[in-house]
Enzyme design. Structure first.
Site, PDB file in Angstrom:
ATOM      1  N   ASN A   1       0.853  -1.192   0.000  1.00  0.00           N
ATOM      2  CA  ASN A   1       0.000   0.000   0.000  1.00  0.00           C
ATOM      3  C   ASN A   1       0.886   1.239   0.000  1.00  0.00           C
ATOM      4  OD1 ASN A   1      -1.948   1.960   0.365  1.00  0.00           O
ATOM      5  ND2 ASN A   1      -2.339   1.466   2.513  1.00  0.00           N
ATOM      6  N   TRP A   2       0.960   1.931  -1.138  1.00  0.00           N
ATOM      7  CA  TRP A   2       1.843   3.090  -1.277  1.00  0.00           C
ATOM      8  C   TRP A   2       1.320   4.322  -0.551  1.00  0.00           C
ATOM      9  CZ3 TRP A   2       3.119   3.084  -7.254  1.00  0.00           C
ATOM     10  CH2 TRP A   2       3.784   1.888  -7.576  1.00  0.00           C
TER      11      TRP A   2
ATOM     12  N   HIS B   1      -9.579   1.064   5.295  1.00  0.00           N
ATOM     13  CA  HIS B   1      -8.276   1.223   5.942  1.00  0.00           C
ATOM     14  C   HIS B   1      -8.429   2.152   7.148  1.00  0.00           C
ATOM     15  CE1 HIS B   1      -4.072   2.382   6.565  1.00  0.00           C
ATOM     16  NE2 HIS B   1      -3.747   1.301   5.889  1.00  0.00           N
TER      17      HIS B   1
ATOM     18  N   GLU C   1      -6.804   4.559   8.149  1.00  0.00           N
ATOM     19  CA  GLU C   1      -6.622   5.978   7.849  1.00  0.00           C
ATOM     20  C   GLU C   1      -7.870   6.568   7.200  1.00  0.00           C
ATOM     21  OE1 GLU C   1      -3.031   5.638   5.618  1.00  0.00           O
ATOM     22  OE2 GLU C   1      -1.876   5.136   7.419  1.00  0.00           O
TER      23      GLU C   1
ATOM     24  N   GLY D   1       2.935   2.133  11.375  1.00  0.00           N
ATOM     25  CA  GLY D   1       3.908   3.216  11.334  1.00  0.00           C
ATOM     26  C   GLY D   1       4.688   3.421  12.606  1.00  0.00           C
TER      27      GLY D   1
ATOM     28  N   GLY E   1       2.973  -1.199   4.404  1.00  0.00           N
ATOM     29  CA  GLY E   1       2.969   0.238   4.190  1.00  0.00           C
ATOM     30  C   GLY E   1       4.340   0.760   3.825  1.00  0.00           C
ATOM     31  N   GLY E   2       5.043   1.328   4.806  1.00  0.00           N
ATOM     32  CA  GLY E   2       6.328   1.973   4.538  1.00  0.00           C
ATOM     33  C   GLY E   2       7.341   1.086   3.858  1.00  0.00           C
TER      34      GLY E   2
END
Length: 262
Positions: A12-13, A104, A106, A180, A241-242
């Protein structure tokens, strides 16, 4: 991890990479995995770029016949009409997307998406032939008040309510407190929740769908910890993610079977 469920490593960018950067990144990932003789039939690899990158990724994947899959980070519950800024599942399907991320953490936090909206988006995804990657998870406060699986299980129940029992789904457990943070859940913690999610899916839609549905873990996934997660019987991949923004790290995660002890 059940042998019948092919692992899925999904990058997931989020809000990263313009369309030119996306082309370069996908090329590098494809070359790296090809050089490493990655078996895509054994471990599926997918990327989730921003909307503005999807056409470029589609063109590259089609032109070079890449074995990478791709999807969108969100979808509208509406198919068309006066909904400024929304993206229809019909548009995503026309761009060759296989997947779409739904609910998600977010989106839930930044845009106030409710369980009802997540459900509506899952319905819209299936309507257009897209496989929804339904995200569920708890905050640190939820964890303290309700325990590890109560909130994710409730979110899953709301999301899949009245969906067809033969629908192709992917579930992603993402503890909000781990995203994160650099501090992932332990493999044992993640397995306990993923097992509860599979049991809930079996209760609602039957054992057959529960057995074939892939459940991913997401939250500070790295090359150094992926093998531990993938040893667990109810974890079938990762929503990354990252680490998905670094070619070598992402490819190393995809090739988890080659890690020591994997």
């Amino acid at each position: 991890m059940a042998a019948a469920r092919r692992p899925l490593m999904a990058g997931n960018w989020k809000l990263n990479f313009d369309h030119l950067q996306a082309i370069a990144f996908v090329q590098k990932v494809a070359w790296t995995l090809k050089d490493a003789k990655h078996d895509f039939s054994d471990v599926e690899v997918a990327v989730f770029p921003p909307f503005t990158d999807l056409r470029s990724v589609q063109t590259l994947v089609d032109a070079d016949k890449l074995e990478l899959h791709y999807g969108a980070q969100d979808v509208s519950q509406h198919d068309s009409g006066a909904h400024t800024g929304e993206i229809s599942g019909q548009f995503l399907s026309a761009l060759g997307c296989d997947y779409v991320i739904i609910g998600h953490s977010e989106r839930r936090a930044d845009h106030g998406e409710s369980d009802e909206v997540v459900h509506a988006k899952a319905v819209a995804s299936l309507r257009h032939g897209l496989t929804p990657v339904i995200c569920v998870g708890e905050t640190a406060e939820d964890l303290e008040q309700h325990g590890a699986s109560a909130i994710p299980v409730a979110q899953l129940g709301a999301a899949v309510a009245e969906l067809p029992k033969d629908a192709e789904l992917v579930i992603a457990y993402e503890p909000v407190w781990a995203i994160g943070s650099g501090q992932a859940a332990s493999a044992e913690q993640a397995e306990a929740v993923c097992k509860a999610l599979r049991e809930k899916l079996a209760e609602l839609h039957g054992q057959e769908q529960a057995d074939r549905t892939r459940i991913l873990y997401g939250g500070s996934v790295k090359a150094e910890n992926i093998a531990g997660f993938m040893r667990e019987p109810n974890i079938d991949g990762a929503l990354i993610g990252g680490a998905s923004l670094k070619v070598d790290e992402f490819c190393s995660i995809a090739r988890f079977r080659h890690h020591v002890g994997a």
